[in-house]
Design a protein around this motif. Structure first.
Motif, PDB file in Angstrom:
ATOM      1  N   SER A   1       0.769  -1.334   0.003  1.00 43.10           N
ATOM      2  CA  SER A   1      -0.069  -0.079   0.031  1.00 43.10           C
ATOM      3  C   SER A   1       0.822   1.323  -0.048  1.00 43.10           C
ATOM      4  N   SER A   2       1.743   1.197   0.520  1.00 38.15           N
ATOM      5  CA  SER A   2       3.103   2.424   0.677  1.00 38.15           C
ATOM      6  C   SER A   2       4.459   2.186   0.113  1.00 38.15           C
ATOM      7  N   LEU A   3       4.841   0.934   0.263  1.00 38.82           N
ATOM      8  CA  LEU A   3       5.978   0.502  -0.202  1.00 38.82           C
ATOM      9  C   LEU A   3       5.996  -0.722  -0.757  1.00 38.82           C
ATOM     10  N   SER A   4       6.480  -0.735  -2.182  1.00 35.09           N
ATOM     11  CA  SER A   4       6.438  -1.894  -3.064  1.00 35.09           C
ATOM     12  C   SER A   4       7.665  -2.300  -3.668  1.00 35.09           C
ATOM     13  N   TYR A   5       7.821  -3.546  -4.165  1.00 33.84           N
ATOM     14  CA  TYR A   5       8.947  -4.012  -4.620  1.00 33.84           C
ATOM     15  C   TYR A   5       8.746  -4.675  -6.065  1.00 33.84           C
ATOM     16  N   LEU A   6       9.735  -4.124  -7.040  1.00 33.46           N
ATOM     17  CA  LEU A   6       9.654  -4.981  -8.291  1.00 33.46           C
ATOM     18  C   LEU A   6      11.053  -5.612  -8.350  1.00 33.46           C
ATOM     19  N   PRO A   7      10.972  -6.915  -8.313  1.00 30.05           N
ATOM     20  CA  PRO A   7      12.080  -7.898  -8.394  1.00 30.05           C
ATOM     21  C   PRO A   7      12.660  -7.997  -9.792  1.00 30.05           C
ATOM     22  N   GLN A   8      13.838  -8.780  -9.814  1.00 30.34           N
ATOM     23  CA  GLN A   8      14.376  -8.850 -11.377  1.00 30.34           C
ATOM     24  C   GLN A   8      14.136 -10.120 -11.862  1.00 30.34           C
ATOM     25  N   GLY A   9      13.553 -11.137 -11.280  1.00 28.60           N
ATOM     26  CA  GLY A   9      13.418 -12.388 -11.731  1.00 28.60           C
ATOM     27  C   GLY A   9      11.922 -12.666 -12.003  1.00 28.60           C
ATOM     28  N   SER A  10      11.465 -12.170 -13.064  1.00 22.19           N
ATOM     29  CA  SER A  10       9.955 -12.358 -13.141  1.00 22.19           C
ATOM     30  C   SER A  10       9.315 -13.790 -13.115  1.00 22.19           C
ATOM     31  N   MET A  11      10.074 -14.854 -13.891  1.00 26.44           N
ATOM     32  CA  MET A  11       9.697 -16.029 -13.782  1.00 26.44           C
ATOM     33  C   MET A  11       9.606 -16.734 -12.455  1.00 26.44           C
ATOM     34  N   ASN A  12      10.630 -16.078 -11.615  1.00 27.41           N
ATOM     35  CA  ASN A  12      10.840 -16.664 -10.333  1.00 27.41           C
ATOM     36  C   ASN A  12       9.888 -16.327  -9.168  1.00 27.41           C
ATOM     37  N   SER A  13       9.339 -15.015  -9.573  1.00 26.79           N
ATOM     38  CA  SER A  13       8.600 -14.236  -8.746  1.00 26.79           C
ATOM     39  C   SER A  13       7.081 -14.400  -8.932  1.00 26.79           C
TER      40      SER A  13
END
Length: 285
Positions: free
Chosen positions: A96-108
């Motif tokens: 809601s306030s702090l979000s994360y965009l990881p690098q490994g899309s298939m693993n995420s």
């Protein structure tokens, strides 16, 4: 421009058999609301460790050995220390306030769940009152990152790497966070797809005003997207500045070497961000 995140004297160490290995050393860094702040440096410089610490994803034997990270979500006059809060207070901030965009899309992404289910899992877990909005919210979010709403019925393996990464972007913005930490979002993508991902991030920043911390070892990515750049070396921040200043007048020898490592075509230089659209050359705006 006001500050949304104020990092002071942050240090992180990993316990080893021969003593502590310091991965992040006395980092002092302010993130301004609405900007894209690039974090640059080679592998092992401490970029991802710092991000994981801010997101409270640091795993043992890693530990915070000092410092604070005051976060000011929304219009809150007082900050919360991301390194100190626990339990429900931390849970309320996530997505809601702090979000994360990881690098490994298939693993995420969950390989056995359709994309719409994965949106619903996040939204219902952190904002259950928005359940009635799901039929319209999910298609709108997909369109916001340039995907057809029909993607919602797909499984991750049915999508390309770039499409999966944009799905993760849509999930990251699903609850309209104040700050997104994007960790190497273009890793393992070809150059054409990288451009699409960078343009999508630029569009999100411009259209929604979300603040982005962009972690990448690629100085070309920062030249195209970031407003400011912080350069890390051996766990310490050695230079911070506006992107144009850093590229045209780097103050640290390591920063100069990073810039010189950017591949160049004959007679061509890397385009530097001129206010988010992505610039990759003189005529490509």
């Amino acid at each position: 421009m006001d500050v949304i995140l104020d990092i002071a004297d942050l240090s992180v160490a990993y316990a080893t058999g021969s003593g502590d290995l310091v991965a992040v050393k006395d980092v002092n860094l302010q993130v301004r609301r609405g900007e894209i702040l690039g974090i640059a440096g080679e592998s092992g410089s401490g970029k991802t460790t710092m991000a994981a610490t801010l997101l409270r994803l640091l795993k043992k034997p890693g530990r915070v050995s000092g410092g604070t990270a005051q976060f000011f979500p929304g219009s809150a006059p007082e900050g919360v220390d991301l390194l100190a809060i626990t339990g429900n207070r931390l849970r309320r901030l996530r997505w809601s306030s702090l979000s994360y965009l990881p690098q490994g899309s298939m693993n995420s992404l969950n390989p056995v769940a359709r994309i719409e289910r994965q949106f619903a899992d996040v939204i219902l877990e952190h904002a259950p009152k928005r359940k009635a909005e799901l039929p319209t919210l999910i298609p709108r979010l997909l369109q916001q990152v340039g995907l057809d709403p029909s993607v919602a019925r797909s499984y991750p393996h049915e999508l390309s790497g770039g499409m999966r990464q944009r799905v993760l972007m849509a999930i990251a913005i699903s609850l309209e966070p104040d700050l997104i930490v994007a960790d190497e979002p273009t890793t393992a993508l070809d150059v054409t797809v990288q451009r699409v991902i960078l343009q999508t991030l630029a569009d999100l920043s411009r259209d929604s005003g979300v603040t982005i911390i962009l972690i990448s070892h690629d100085m070309g990515v920062h030249a195209q997207l970031a407003d400011r750049v912080a350069v890390m070396l051996d766990g310490a921040v050695v230079e911070v500045g506006e992107v144009r200043q850093v590229f045209h007048q780097p103050q640290h020898e390591y920063t100069r070497r990073l810039i010189e490592s950017i591949p160049k075509l004959a007679g061509a230089a890397v385009g530097v961000n001129a206010g988010h659209p992505v610039a990759t050359g003189e005529d490509d705006r």
